[in-house]
Design an enzyme around this catalytic site. Structure first.
Site, short mmCIF file in Angstrom:
data_model
loop_
_atom_site.label_atom_id
_atom_site.label_comp_id
_atom_site.label_asym_id
_atom_site.label_seq_id
_atom_site.Cartn_x
_atom_site.Cartn_y
_atom_site.Cartn_z
N HIS A 36 0.90 -1.16 0.00
CA HIS A 36 0.00 0.00 0.00
C HIS A 36 0.93 1.21 0.00
O HIS A 36 2.02 1.15 0.61
CB HIS A 36 -0.84 0.10 1.27
CG HIS A 36 -1.74 -1.06 1.54
ND1 HIS A 36 -1.31 -2.22 2.11
CD2 HIS A 36 -3.08 -1.20 1.35
CE1 HIS A 36 -2.35 -3.04 2.24
NE2 HIS A 36 -3.43 -2.46 1.79
N ASP B 175 2.42 2.00 3.32
CA ASP B 175 3.39 1.04 3.88
C ASP B 175 4.80 1.47 3.51
O ASP B 175 5.76 1.23 4.24
CB ASP B 175 3.20 -0.38 3.33
CG ASP B 175 1.79 -0.90 3.48
OD1 ASP B 175 1.14 -0.55 4.48
OD2 ASP B 175 1.35 -1.65 2.59
N GLU C 42 -10.33 -7.30 -4.95
CA GLU C 42 -10.19 -8.33 -3.92
C GLU C 42 -11.47 -8.43 -3.10
O GLU C 42 -11.76 -7.56 -2.29
CB GLU C 42 -8.99 -7.96 -3.03
CG GLU C 42 -8.69 -9.01 -1.99
CD GLU C 42 -7.42 -8.68 -1.21
OE1 GLU C 42 -6.45 -8.21 -1.82
OE2 GLU C 42 -7.42 -8.88 0.01
N GLU D 29 -8.37 -14.02 -1.85
CA GLU D 29 -7.67 -14.26 -0.58
C GLU D 29 -8.35 -15.41 0.16
O GLU D 29 -9.57 -15.41 0.35
CB GLU D 29 -7.69 -12.98 0.27
CG GLU D 29 -7.01 -13.17 1.60
CD GLU D 29 -6.66 -11.86 2.28
OE1 GLU D 29 -6.41 -10.86 1.57
OE2 GLU D 29 -6.62 -11.83 3.51
N ASP E 130 -4.07 -13.74 -2.69
CA ASP E 130 -3.50 -13.34 -1.40
C ASP E 130 -3.46 -14.61 -0.56
O ASP E 130 -4.50 -15.11 -0.11
CB ASP E 130 -4.32 -12.23 -0.73
CG ASP E 130 -3.77 -10.85 -1.09
OD1 ASP E 130 -2.94 -10.77 -2.02
OD2 ASP E 130 -4.16 -9.87 -0.43
N ASP F 38 -10.49 -11.92 10.23
CA ASP F 38 -9.42 -12.12 9.26
C ASP F 38 -8.09 -12.25 10.01
O ASP F 38 -7.46 -11.24 10.31
CB ASP F 38 -9.43 -10.86 8.36
CG ASP F 38 -8.69 -11.04 7.07
OD1 ASP F 38 -8.36 -12.18 6.73
OD2 ASP F 38 -8.44 -10.03 6.40
N ASP G 104 -5.35 -13.70 8.97
CA ASP G 104 -4.19 -13.57 8.07
C ASP G 104 -3.00 -14.42 8.51
O ASP G 104 -1.86 -13.92 8.64
CB ASP G 104 -3.74 -12.09 7.98
CG ASP G 104 -4.64 -11.27 7.08
OD1 ASP G 104 -5.48 -11.84 6.36
OD2 ASP G 104 -4.49 -10.02 7.08
N ASP H 155 -0.31 -12.34 2.05
CA ASP H 155 -1.03 -11.37 2.89
C ASP H 155 -1.21 -12.06 4.24
O ASP H 155 -2.30 -12.45 4.64
CB ASP H 155 -2.38 -11.02 2.24
CG ASP H 155 -3.03 -9.83 2.92
OD1 ASP H 155 -2.47 -9.35 3.92
OD2 ASP H 155 -4.10 -9.40 2.47
C1 XUL Z 1 -7.54 -6.64 3.85
C2 XUL Z 1 -6.65 -7.12 2.82
C3 XUL Z 1 -5.75 -6.10 2.25
C4 XUL Z 1 -5.70 -6.13 0.76
C5 XUL Z 1 -5.05 -4.92 0.19
O1 XUL Z 1 -8.37 -7.60 4.36
O2 XUL Z 1 -6.62 -8.28 2.50
O3 XUL Z 1 -4.50 -6.31 2.80
O4 XUL Z 1 -5.03 -7.26 0.32
O5 XUL Z 1 -5.58 -3.74 0.64
CO CO Z 2 -5.50 -9.23 1.03
#
Ligand code: XUL
Ligand code: CO
Length: 419
Positions: A100, A103, A210, A246, A274, A285, A287, A317
């Site tokens: 991003h 970032d 996404e 994702e 992702d 989420d 991640d 991600d």
């Molecule tokens: C948020 C997410 C983000 C996107 C990019 O849930 O997955 O990191 O991948 O904004």
């Molecule tokens: Co993502």
């Protein structure tokens, strides 16, 4: 230049028998699997937000990992992040990264100043990429969700000023992506809303959207691949966008990861991934780095069937757990994710060459290849024709054979465990 991870060697492939935690057991970058070297099939990417910025802060506590990279000024830290990211990628053999805008470089006083500082960082990255052309940008995106000005949304904000600010930010983020040769640009509608791109006419050729059903908000209209596809078709954008799928967003939408990938593949909108996994007992989420080999195998099966990645890749991600706070954990978590996908690729290749699963599906639908089935597919059979056919045919129960779910699951296990 200072080495950030002096205790970490270049991570090598040592094979499944190795017990060295800092070695790949299954990922062998140059080994050809399904017609291409593994590094081309998997196209791993480092996520700048989790890896370079995420320090483990959560609702219940402050950061546990030091991600200051030894610098206190934002300018110096942004550059140190670049050096550290390149070191991580080199040591892991990762060729792509994703970011991003914020970032890379945080917000300063004004948008103009913020943009100028971002330019300095992207110039620095461009220089490093020139010196090491193996490093490439997979995609860029804009962080239009963490600053308080986005509290009511960005593209969806009730304030036209916030909307205009968002458009300006996205324009700059797209320019930064293009400048670094990005293969794509990702829109994620968590708070931003997609109206931004519709009204600002910023669509690139390689854009990705996404899907995610919820979090930060309860209802997000980018719910899943099918919903986003409907949205794109409504605005005539379905030829301009592909999906960035994702894993954890799929499960939040109560779908499997494979389901989302298959919907994208069937509709010609599969773009990028992702790579992560959620915790099935938690409703948000998380991640996590992907380690579930069933999921990575079924994912890579879809990727191979889709013809592999074109402009997309596997962006992690994913973040190490809050308790995994040391610099070494960055490497352990990427090794875990890369090996899980390497195994997934090896299994998917075998699922296809083994042929039992595909053959079963082919046989199951064989009645559509000839006779009345072929006529229906060709659009030749009317309702009246089908009525006549059914009346003549009588009971059709005999045309069915077992779905054999358990046998198929057992075949998958057999393929997985006889690699
Ligand atoms: C948020 C997410 C983000 C996107 C990019 O849930 O997955 O990191 O991948 O904004
Ligand atoms: Co993502």
């Amino acid at each position: 230049m200072a080495e950030f991870f002096s205790s970490i060697p270049v991570i090598k492939y040592e094979g499944a028998g190795s017990t060295n935690p800092l070695a790949f057991k299954y990922y062998n970058a140059d080994e050809v699997v399904a017609g291409k070297p593994m590094k081309e099939q998997l196209k791993f990417a480092l996520s700048w937000w989790h890896t370079m910025g995420g320090d483990g802060t959560d609702m219940f506590g402050v950061g546990t990992a030091d991600k200051t990279w030894g610098e206190s000024s934002p300018e110096a830290r942004a550059k140190a992040k670049v050096d550290a990211a390149f070191e991580i990628m080199t040591k892991l053999g990762i060729e792509y990264f994703c970011f991003h805008d914020r970032d890379l470089s945080p917000e300063y006083g004004s948008l103009a100043e913020t943009n100028a500082k971002l330019d300095e960082v992207t110039d620095y990255i461009a220089e490093k990429m020139k010196a090491d052309p193996t490093k490439k940008l997979l995609w860029g995106t804009a962080k239009c969700f963490d600053h308080p000005r986005f509290m009511h949304g960005a593209g969806t904000s009730p304030s036209a000023d916030v909307f205009a600010f968002t458009a300006a930010q996205i324009k700059k983020a797209v320019e930064a992506t293009v400048k670094l040769g990005g293969k794509g640009y990702v829109f994620w509608g968590g708070r931003e809303g997609y109206e931004t791109l519709l009204n600002t006419n910023m669509a690139l050729e390689l854009d990705n959207i996404e899907p995610k059903p919820k979090e930060p908000t309860k209802h997000q209209y980018d719910f899943d691949t099918a919903t986003v596809l409907g949205f794109l078709r409504k605005y005539g954008l379905d030829k301009d966008f592909k999906m960035n799928i994702e894993a954890n967003h799929a499960t939040l939408a109560m779908h499997t990861f494979q389901h989302e990938l298959r919907v994208a593949r069937d509709n010609g909108v599969f773009g990028s991934i992702d790579a992560n996994q959620g915790d099935m007992l938690l409703g948000w989420d998380t991640d996590q780095f992907p380690t579930n080999v069933y999921d990575t195998a079924l994912c890579m099966y879809e990727v191979l069937k889709a013809g592999g990645f074109v402009n997309g890749g596997l962006n992690f991600d994913a973040k190490a757990r809050r308790g995994s706070f040391t610099p070494e954990d960055i490497f352990h978590s990427y090794i875990a994710g890369m090996d899980a996908f390497a195994l997934g690729l090896r299994i998917a290749d075998k699922m296809i060459s083994d042929g039992r699963l595909d053959k079963f599906v082919e046989d199951r639908y064989a009645s559509w290849n000839t006779g009345i089935g072929a006529d229906i597919i060709a659009g030749k059979a009317t309702m009246a024709d089908l009525e006549k056919y059914a009346l003549e045919k009588g009971e059709v129960l005999d045309s069915l054979s077992s779905g054999r779910q358990e046998m198929l699951e057992s075949i998958l296990n057999n393929i997985m465990f006889s690699l």
